[in-house]
Design an enzyme around this catalytic site. Structure first.
Site, PDB file in Angstrom:
ATOM      1  N   CYS A  95       0.833  -1.208   0.000  1.00  0.00           N
ATOM      2  CA  CYS A  95       0.000   0.000   0.000  1.00  0.00           C
ATOM      3  C   CYS A  95       0.869   1.259   0.000  1.00  0.00           C
ATOM      4  O   CYS A  95       1.566   1.545   0.968  1.00  0.00           O
ATOM      5  CB  CYS A  95      -0.901  -0.033   1.235  1.00  0.00           C
ATOM      6  SG  CYS A  95      -1.774   1.498   1.561  1.00  0.00           S
ATOM      7  N   CYS A  98       0.087   3.840   2.724  1.00  0.00           N
ATOM      8  CA  CYS A  98       0.562   3.349   4.023  1.00  0.00           C
ATOM      9  C   CYS A  98       2.030   3.707   4.227  1.00  0.00           C
ATOM     10  O   CYS A  98       2.452   4.032   5.340  1.00  0.00           O
ATOM     11  CB  CYS A  98       0.402   1.831   4.127  1.00  0.00           C
ATOM     12  SG  CYS A  98      -1.302   1.261   4.004  1.00  0.00           S
TER      13      CYS A  98
END
Length: 170
Positions: A95, A98
């Protein structure tokens, strides 16, 4: 010699000097592998039976206030039973948002000087925790105090927004 340099570069190990004479290049490589130790603390114990030892790879302030959740028992022990407020960062290695939010969160938690702790949960490794806390999108950050969820946000936030979120938790 090239093998030693490669090992020193790729693996955080140090080589101890061997006193035995070396006859060939392959036996030199094998003897250097057998003399590896973790930062000069004696022979490696990674293949011995028993509980694994925890090693700290980072000594920065951000590392002292954050930790990776290993399993459900670890989560219960270090997050739910924590006496300090805990920010739980549900993330994934694949991600991109993230990877932006994680360091930003660690920096903001480190600024709190131990008033709050950060737990990092990889949803690919801990799917049961992600399901239990209804995490459907990453990054998701949950604020917990005394074992109860007191706040939540999804997505990347600015440092100012994170500071306000953390101040409300404390």
């Amino acid at each position: 010699m090239a093998q030693r340099l490669l090992l020193r570069r790729l693996v955080p190990l140090t080589l101890r000097k061997t006193t035995a004479p070396v006859r060939s290049q392959s036996s030199a490589f094998l003897s250097s592998l057998s003399s590896l130790s973790w930062h000069g603390t004696g022979p490696s114990t990674q293949h011995q039976a028993g509980p694994p030892t925890v090693r700290r790879f980072c000594e920065s302030p951000a590392c002292s206030v954050s930790f990776n959740v290993q399993n459900q028992l670890d989560f219960t022990d270090r997050v739910i039973n924590s006496k300090k407020p805990v920010l739980v960062d549900f993330h994934a290695s694949w991600c991109a948002p993230c990877r932006i939010l994680g360091p930003r969160l660690e920096k903001m938690v480190a600024k709190q000087e131990g008033k709050v702790v950060m737990a990092k949960v990889d949803i690919d490794d801990q799917t049961d925790l992600a399901i239990e806390y209804k995490v459907t999108v990453v990054p998701t950050v949950i604020a917990m105090k005394d074992g109860d969820v007191v706040g939540k946000f999804v997505g990347v936030k600015s440092e100012d927004d994170l500071e306000v979120f953390i101040k409300e938790l404390i």
